[in-house]
Enzyme design. Structure first.
Site, mmCIF file in Angstrom:
data_model
loop_
_atom_site.group_PDB
_atom_site.id
_atom_site.type_symbol
_atom_site.label_atom_id
_atom_site.label_comp_id
_atom_site.label_asym_id
_atom_site.label_seq_id
_atom_site.Cartn_x
_atom_site.Cartn_y
_atom_site.Cartn_z
ATOM 1 C CE1 TYR A 23 40.971 42.914 40.001
ATOM 2 C CE2 TYR A 23 41.436 42.023 37.838
ATOM 3 C CZ TYR A 23 40.695 42.848 38.659
ATOM 4 O OH TYR A 23 39.670 43.583 38.114
ATOM 5 C CG LEU B 242 28.235 35.586 32.690
ATOM 6 C CD1 LEU B 242 28.890 34.203 32.774
ATOM 7 C CD2 LEU B 242 26.950 35.517 31.883
ATOM 8 N NE ARG C 237 30.917 41.674 41.287
ATOM 9 C CZ ARG C 237 32.172 42.135 41.268
ATOM 10 N NH1 ARG C 237 33.168 41.298 41.394
ATOM 11 N NH2 ARG C 237 32.419 43.419 41.128
ATOM 12 N N GLY C 238 28.626 35.549 38.037
ATOM 13 C CA GLY C 238 28.197 34.140 38.039
ATOM 14 C C GLY C 238 26.722 33.982 38.332
HETATM 15 N N1 LIG Z 1 36.847 47.662 36.834
HETATM 16 C C1 LIG Z 1 36.349 47.006 37.847
HETATM 17 O O1 LIG Z 1 36.000 47.593 38.897
HETATM 18 C C2 LIG Z 1 36.158 45.518 37.770
HETATM 19 C C3 LIG Z 1 35.467 44.846 38.782
HETATM 20 C C4 LIG Z 1 35.290 43.467 38.659
HETATM 21 C C5 LIG Z 1 35.798 42.792 37.550
HETATM 22 N N2 LIG Z 1 36.481 43.466 36.590
HETATM 23 C C6 LIG Z 1 37.057 42.759 35.423
HETATM 24 O O2 LIG Z 1 36.010 42.159 34.689
HETATM 25 C C7 LIG Z 1 36.258 40.767 34.539
HETATM 26 C C8 LIG Z 1 34.952 40.030 34.491
HETATM 27 O O3 LIG Z 1 34.250 40.199 35.738
HETATM 28 P P1 LIG Z 1 33.682 38.928 36.495
HETATM 29 O O4 LIG Z 1 34.793 37.921 36.593
HETATM 30 O O5 LIG Z 1 32.999 39.345 37.705
HETATM 31 O O6 LIG Z 1 32.655 38.437 35.373
HETATM 32 P P2 LIG Z 1 31.457 37.470 35.238
HETATM 33 O O7 LIG Z 1 31.633 36.896 33.875
HETATM 34 O O8 LIG Z 1 30.205 38.173 35.561
HETATM 35 O O9 LIG Z 1 31.638 36.339 36.350
HETATM 36 C C9 LIG Z 1 32.635 35.380 36.192
HETATM 37 C C10 LIG Z 1 32.402 34.225 37.154
HETATM 38 O O10 LIG Z 1 31.142 33.611 36.891
HETATM 39 C C11 LIG Z 1 31.221 32.203 37.082
HETATM 40 N N3 LIG Z 1 30.734 31.491 35.890
HETATM 41 C C12 LIG Z 1 29.850 30.467 35.900
HETATM 42 N N4 LIG Z 1 29.575 30.060 34.666
HETATM 43 C C13 LIG Z 1 30.280 30.807 33.832
HETATM 44 C C14 LIG Z 1 30.394 30.836 32.432
HETATM 45 N N5 LIG Z 1 29.718 30.051 31.608
HETATM 46 N N6 LIG Z 1 31.240 31.727 31.888
HETATM 47 C C15 LIG Z 1 31.932 32.570 32.697
HETATM 48 N N7 LIG Z 1 31.846 32.581 34.050
HETATM 49 C C16 LIG Z 1 31.014 31.707 34.618
HETATM 50 C C17 LIG Z 1 32.671 31.892 37.385
HETATM 51 O O11 LIG Z 1 32.775 31.728 38.791
HETATM 52 P P3 LIG Z 1 32.823 30.226 39.378
HETATM 53 O O12 LIG Z 1 33.988 29.576 38.696
HETATM 54 O O13 LIG Z 1 33.008 30.418 40.840
HETATM 55 O O14 LIG Z 1 31.519 29.585 39.011
HETATM 56 C C18 LIG Z 1 33.411 33.120 36.933
HETATM 57 O O15 LIG Z 1 34.590 33.354 37.666
HETATM 58 C C19 LIG Z 1 37.167 40.408 35.713
HETATM 59 O O16 LIG Z 1 37.884 39.237 35.475
HETATM 60 C C20 LIG Z 1 38.031 41.635 35.797
HETATM 61 O O17 LIG Z 1 39.075 41.557 34.834
HETATM 62 C C21 LIG Z 1 36.647 44.814 36.680
#
Ligand SMILES: NC(=O)c1ccc[n+]([C@@H]2O[C@H](COP(=O)([O-])OP(=O)(O)OC[C@H]3O[C@@H](n4cnc5c(N)ncnc54)[C@H](OP(=O)(O)O)[C@@H]3O)[C@@H](O)[C@H]2O)c1
Length: 339
Positions: free
Chosen positions: A56, A206, A208-209
């Protein structure tokens, strides 16, 4: 925050984890100070599980986390680290390497960047088709014996690979995408994990948002990885946003945010599931973490199911290139051909 155990053999963690990926990569520029403040806010709220990947931001995320943890007791934090994805200097992808010698190499750099002498859960980000999973897991198990790793995890692998891995050493958890619009694990992967006593850390809860309640057509002007993600483009996005509006109606009736309802839904799917919140701003963390105190009744869950039935979303969860690397999306392990 209430606690959950990750699998039969894994650590106890706060029942929401924090995923730090977006603080360094993939979702456009992040504000460093705000990222650090978000990490500290989550820890102050009782989060213990902090998830990262060495790739990352090519090490940036681990160094950021090290800064955010400064002054805290190491034993109060459960560090989950993914390795194996190869990057080039422009941020492009260059394949995967989870051979035993790569495990040792990646781990030594991660320990230095995180400023620690052990990692709580260490996992290959993807199955390396050139390295039998037994070899990868065996190499991590050697690092457990040596004291540099506490637990072994997996990421985005299917049932056959999970069984092969679990035959080598205890597996704490599988990290995999799971949300209201990504329910593929329910057919085979989740039952397999339950049978073997392996926990789930659910990511992209979420989507990814997309399920945050804040996404819109206009947001797709932002130059980040979501611009080409199948669920975020064209007619797919238009359709998927109608699902979010249906969820918004339910959230409003409960006096909750869309994000909190989406995270609470993931929490409701079983005590063996720990959702990773991907917040990178304190306001996002506050909104999503409200899920921890949000009880969803049987009626609420039925209404959510009716609003977003299984399979309702349009578009795959990754681009075709990335989908091809997901062992979890295959019925048969990618490694059946590898001797
Ligand atoms: N194992 C794997 O293959 C894999 C793959 C992907 C992720 N992951 C892990 O899983 C974690 C979570 O995944 P993700 O970041 O895609 O998760 P997510 O919670 O689905 O999406 C997070 C994004 O949503 C947006 N967002 C808007 N409102 C929000 C709110 N109230 N709370 C949180 N986020 C909000 C933000 O982007 P904006 O700021 O642009 O609005 C934030 O960066 C990652 O950080 C990583 O550690 C693992």
């Amino acid at each position: 925050m209430k606690l959950r155990r990750l699998g039969r053999t894994g650590p106890q963690v706060g029942r929401l984890g924090l995923g730090c990926m977006g603080m360094s990569d993939f979702y456009g520029p992040a504000d460093r100070d705000e990222s650090l403040a978000t990490l500290r806010a989550a820890l102050d709220a009782g989060v213990t599980l902090i998830d990262t990947g060495d790739f990352y931001g090519s090490g940036h995320n681990e160094m950021l986390i090290a800064e955010g943890l400064r002054g805290r007791r190491r034993e109060d934090v459960v560090l989950s680290v993914k390795f194996g994805a190869l990057r080039d200097p422009s941020g492009g992808w260059a394949g995967y390497d989870a051979r035993p010698q790569a495990v040792k190499n990646f781990l030594s750099y991660t320990l230095k960047r995180l400023g620690t002498d052990y990692i709580d859960i260490y996992r290959p980000a993807r199955l390396d088709p050139q390295a039998p999973i037994e070899d990868t897991v065996g190499a991590i198990a050697d690092q457990v014996k040596a004291g540099y790793v506490r637990h072994i995890g997996l990421s985005e692998v299917g049932a056959a690979t999970i069984r092969r891995a679990a035959a080598v050493a205890p597996i704490a958890d599988l990290q995999i995408e799971y949300s209201l619009i990504a329910r593929g694990i329910e057919a085979e992967i989740l039952p397999t994990c339950r049978e073997l006593g392996i926990g789930i850390t659910a990511y992209a809860v979420l989507a990814r948002g997309l399920l945050s309640g804040h996404w819109s057509q206009a947001r797709n002007d932002a130059p980040d990885s979501r611009q080409t993600a199948p669920r975020f483009v064209g007619d797919n996005l238009e359709h998927n946003l109608t699902l979010v509006e249906a969820l918004r109606g339910i959230a409003k009736a409960k006096g909750a945010s869309v994000a909190a309802v989406a995270v609470a839904w993931a929490l409701s799917r079983g005590d063996d599931i720990v959702p990773l919140v991907g917040a990178r701003k304190r306001a996002q963390w506050a909104e999503s973490s409200a899920a921890s105190e949000l009880a969803l009744s049987a009626e609420d869950l039925a209404a959510i199911e009716a609003a977003i039935p299984k399979g309702a979303a349009k578009g795959e969860r990754y681009t075709a290139y990335a989908m091809a690397h997901l062992d979890s999306e295959r019925n048969v392990s990618l490694q059946t051909d590898v001797n």
